[in-house]
Design a protein around this motif. Structure first.
Motif, PDB file in Angstrom:
ATOM      1  N   PRO A   1       0.830  -1.211   0.000  1.00 47.59           N
ATOM      2  CA  PRO A   1       0.000   0.000   0.000  1.00 47.59           C
ATOM      3  C   PRO A   1       0.862   1.257   0.000  1.00 47.59           C
ATOM      4  O   PRO A   1       2.059   1.183   0.299  1.00 47.59           O
ATOM      5  CB  PRO A   1      -0.747  -0.110   1.333  1.00 47.59           C
ATOM      6  N   PRO A   2       0.251   2.419  -0.278  1.00 49.23           N
ATOM      7  CA  PRO A   2       0.974   3.671  -0.082  1.00 49.23           C
ATOM      8  C   PRO A   2       1.267   3.872   1.407  1.00 49.23           C
ATOM      9  O   PRO A   2       0.680   3.186   2.252  1.00 49.23           O
ATOM     10  CB  PRO A   2       0.000   4.739  -0.607  1.00 49.23           C
ATOM     11  N   ALA A   3       2.146   4.804   1.716  1.00 48.76           N
ATOM     12  CA  ALA A   3       2.536   5.032   3.120  1.00 48.76           C
ATOM     13  C   ALA A   3       1.317   5.319   3.992  1.00 48.76           C
ATOM     14  O   ALA A   3       1.211   4.825   5.116  1.00 48.76           O
ATOM     15  CB  ALA A   3       3.521   6.188   3.193  1.00 48.76           C
TER      16      ALA A   3
ATOM     17  N   GLU B   1       3.836   1.412   7.389  1.00 45.04           N
ATOM     18  CA  GLU B   1       4.398   0.789   8.604  1.00 45.04           C
ATOM     19  C   GLU B   1       3.730  -0.551   8.885  1.00 45.04           C
ATOM     20  O   GLU B   1       4.375  -1.510   9.299  1.00 45.04           O
ATOM     21  CB  GLU B   1       4.190   1.695   9.827  1.00 45.04           C
ATOM     22  N   MET B   2       2.432  -0.608   8.659  1.00 47.23           N
ATOM     23  CA  MET B   2       1.718  -1.884   8.870  1.00 47.23           C
ATOM     24  C   MET B   2       2.258  -2.960   7.952  1.00 47.23           C
ATOM     25  O   MET B   2       2.494  -4.099   8.355  1.00 47.23           O
ATOM     26  CB  MET B   2       0.221  -1.707   8.577  1.00 47.23           C
ATOM     27  N   PHE B   3       2.451  -2.555   6.675  1.00 44.93           N
ATOM     28  CA  PHE B   3       2.955  -3.510   5.683  1.00 44.93           C
ATOM     29  C   PHE B   3       4.333  -4.022   6.112  1.00 44.93           C
ATOM     30  O   PHE B   3       4.612  -5.225   6.070  1.00 44.93           O
ATOM     31  CB  PHE B   3       3.013  -2.820   4.319  1.00 44.93           C
TER      32      PHE B   3
ATOM     33  N   HIS C   1       1.543  -6.956   7.928  1.00 47.10           N
ATOM     34  CA  HIS C   1       0.098  -6.986   7.623  1.00 47.10           C
ATOM     35  C   HIS C   1      -0.109  -7.035   6.108  1.00 47.10           C
ATOM     36  O   HIS C   1       0.593  -6.362   5.364  1.00 47.10           O
ATOM     37  CB  HIS C   1      -0.594  -5.743   8.188  1.00 47.10           C
ATOM     38  N   GLN C   2      -1.091  -7.815   5.680  1.00 45.41           N
ATOM     39  CA  GLN C   2      -1.364  -7.931   4.242  1.00 45.41           C
ATOM     40  C   GLN C   2      -2.408  -6.924   3.791  1.00 45.41           C
ATOM     41  O   GLN C   2      -3.376  -6.646   4.507  1.00 45.41           O
ATOM     42  CB  GLN C   2      -1.863  -9.334   3.916  1.00 45.41           C
ATOM     43  N   PHE C   3      -2.210  -6.410   2.578  1.00 41.98           N
ATOM     44  CA  PHE C   3      -3.154  -5.484   1.953  1.00 41.98           C
ATOM     45  C   PHE C   3      -3.524  -5.987   0.567  1.00 41.98           C
ATOM     46  O   PHE C   3      -2.702  -6.620  -0.109  1.00 41.98           O
ATOM     47  CB  PHE C   3      -2.536  -4.084   1.820  1.00 41.98           C
TER      48      PHE C   3
END
Ligand code: HQG
Length: 179
Positions: free
Chosen positions: A93-95, A150-152, A156-158
């Protein structure tokens, strides 16, 4: 126009939430057979033709529905409460992504982060304007910034739906910037 909106709402019902309402079966990836959808919808008393269906897919404001490449099947691009596997590839994802919600949910979100209610995924918007529209559906809108980059990085999956909505399972509170 009224026909298109009415048909779109009906398609959301049967392709996202209650296919059984008209006896429709979705396959594991959420696809419905177009001929069967048309037949069962008309049998249910709601008028639907192939040209109207094509118009709804093409002109729907959010491009909520998509045909398969061969045009014989149709599915909702996101928003399901029935369990389907959209088989979207995980994407970086984007930031920052945005989540529009209503102010009355803030205390609960501060306590437990963001998670979906009935839908299969939590929905995130690529921009604040879209997020505001999403939040308005629930009351006084408020926009939360999700630090998706940060999650990625934290594992974490998106997934990016065919109509530009970012999907993830949940957002722990430490990745949310509150206004
Ligand atoms: C909130 C529309 C309390 C969440 C839109 C949202 C979107 C919490 C509501 C798509 C919470 C669920 C999805 C927590 C999240 N405590 N409330 N811990 N965590 N919530 O309708 O995102 O027009 O299921 O903020 O455009 O509003 O149908 O999700 O307010 O893309 O194509 O719980 O639906 O698309 O509401 O909307 P929803 P949403 P369509």
């Amino acid at each position: 126009m009224a026909d298109i909106v009415r048909t779109s709402k009906f398609l959301s019902l049967v392709l996202r939430h209650k296919p059984e309402e008209i006896g429709l079966t979705l396959d594991a990836n959420g696809w419905a057979d177009v001929e069967e959808l048309i037949r069962l919808t008309n049998a249910h008393g709601v008028s639907l033709t192939r040209p109207l269906l094509e118009q709804v897919v093409a002109e729907n404001d959010k491009k909520r529905f998509a045909f398969s490449d061969d045009g014989r099947r149709i599915r909702a691009s996101q928003g399901h409460s029935v369990e389907v596997d959209l088989a979207l590839p995980p994407s970086e994802p984007p930031a920052e992504l945005f989540h529009g919600t209503a102010t009355r949910f803030l205390d609960s979100i501060r306590a437990s982060g963001l998670h979906s209610a009935n839908r299969q995924h939590l929905h995130l918007s690529p921009d604040a304007i879209t997020a505001t529209k999403v939040g308005q559906r629930h009351g006084k809108p408020v926009i939360l910034i999700v630090r998706a980059g940060e999650m990625f990085a934290a594992g974490h999956q998106f997934f990016l739906s065919a109509n530009g909505v970012w999907l993830t399972e949940r957002v722990p509170v430490e990745f949310i910037d509150f206004p």
